[in-house]
Write an enzyme that holds these catalytic residues in place. Structure first.
Site, PDB file in Angstrom:
ATOM      1  N   GLU A  95      -6.023  38.223  26.366  1.00  0.00           N
ATOM      2  CA  GLU A  95      -7.059  37.747  27.269  1.00  0.00           C
ATOM      3  C   GLU A  95      -6.928  36.240  27.793  1.00  0.00           C
ATOM      4  OE1 GLU A  95     -11.689  36.004  25.400  1.00  0.00           O
ATOM      5  OE2 GLU A  95      -9.954  36.143  23.912  1.00  0.00           O
ATOM      6  N   LYS A  97     -16.438  40.763  29.322  1.00  0.00           N
ATOM      7  CA  LYS A  97     -16.692  40.633  27.889  1.00  0.00           C
ATOM      8  C   LYS A  97     -18.226  40.782  27.647  1.00  0.00           C
ATOM      9  CE  LYS A  97     -15.284  37.632  24.292  1.00  0.00           C
ATOM     10  NZ  LYS A  97     -14.518  36.186  24.035  1.00  0.00           N
ATOM     11  N   CYS A 108     -11.571  40.528  22.730  1.00  0.00           N
ATOM     12  CA  CYS A 108     -11.557  39.745  21.577  1.00  0.00           C
ATOM     13  C   CYS A 108     -13.062  39.845  20.834  1.00  0.00           C
ATOM     14  CB  CYS A 108     -11.469  38.158  22.092  1.00  0.00           C
ATOM     15  SG  CYS A 108     -11.010  37.031  20.810  1.00  0.00           S
TER      16      CYS A 108
END
Length: 265
Positions: free
Chosen positions: A48, A116, A150
């Protein structure tokens, strides 16, 4: 008609991201890939925000489409003849950024841009970044796979939606802190078991100005078995994933057929 599915070679790069130093991180990625010597057709996975670290300074780290980070990934993918996925920040709305995973194919073409879907609000990410609303399915040969970022890992519904589209592999890129590293390992294995899928989790190691990162990048098989694991230092994981083995396991133990709402695929 039955056809042989070519195994996928995965090259996962775990390293200490130089804080907000794009040039240094580009050099680090080149060095690690020179050491790994990926074969054409491999899938290369970077963490990331691989070129900056998990920065909240959107005004500093955000880049437009086709900016330096995407140009770097495109050129690297074309030169190595590999598919590459890595994290970057794009401008969003109202001054916020978009924490993205971008995927370039072996010809250097952009094939997926995923934002995300769950911002890490316990750490204030939502104040600086907007949430994405859709997953992105990537086709690489016979493989269908999805990138996630994540904190997405804590939300099994994101994986469940994707596996209904016949996804066999999840790639989770992260800056996951040391203090919750056990959660990282457990959740990666859980997502693999639940979805009878391969899961590749690539984390950073080292230290940012705020947090310590424990690495622990992991490749998990569809039964939850650990196929490769990194420690807390710079590491290149290099292994092959066999699609036929996964498909046979799904046929012989067809639990996905009992998902509420119908079958996967």
């Amino acid at each position: 008609m039955w056809s042989y599915a070519v195994p996928m070679r995965v090259i996962a790069l775990q390293y200490d991201i130089a804080w907000e130093n794009q040039a240094a991180n580009f050099d680090k990625v080149r060095q690690l890939l020179h050491r790994a010597s990926p074969c054409p057709g491999a899938l290369v996975v970077l963490p990331e925000m691989f070129a900056t670290g998990f920065s909240m300074r959107v005004e500093l780290v955000a880049e437009p489409e086709s900016g330096p980070t995407e140009q770097f990934l495109s050129e690297l993918a074309r030169t190595l003849q590999c598919t590459i996925v890595g994290g970057k920040v794009s401008p969003g709305k109202d001054g916020k950024g978009r924490n993205e995973a971008v995927v370039f194919n072996d010809r250097g073409g952009l094939v997926a841009r995923y934002a995300k879907q769950r911002t890490f609000n316990p750490g204030g990410e939502g104040q600086h970044y907007e949430c994405g609303v859709h997953h992105a399915v990537v086709a690489t040969g016979a493989w269908r796979w999805v990138p996630l970022v994540c904190y997405d890992l804590r939300f099994p519904e994101l994986f469940r939606r994707a596996v209904r589209e016949d996804v066999q592999l999840f790639v989770v890129i992260a800056n996951w802190p040391l203090e919750r590293l056990e959660h990282w390992h457990i959740l990666l294995r859980a997502r693999a078991i639940e979805n009878q899928a391969f899961v590749v989790g690539v984390n950073r190691c080292g230290q940012s100005p705020q947090l310590a990162y424990g690495g622990g990048s992991l490749v998990v098989g569809p039964r939850g078995e650990v196929l490769a694991q990194a420690g807390d230092r710079e590491t290149v994981l290099d292994l092959q994933l066999d699609l036929e083995t996964l498909l046979a396991y799904r046929r012989n133990f067809p639990v996905l057929a009992d998902m509420q709402g119908g079958q996967a695929g």
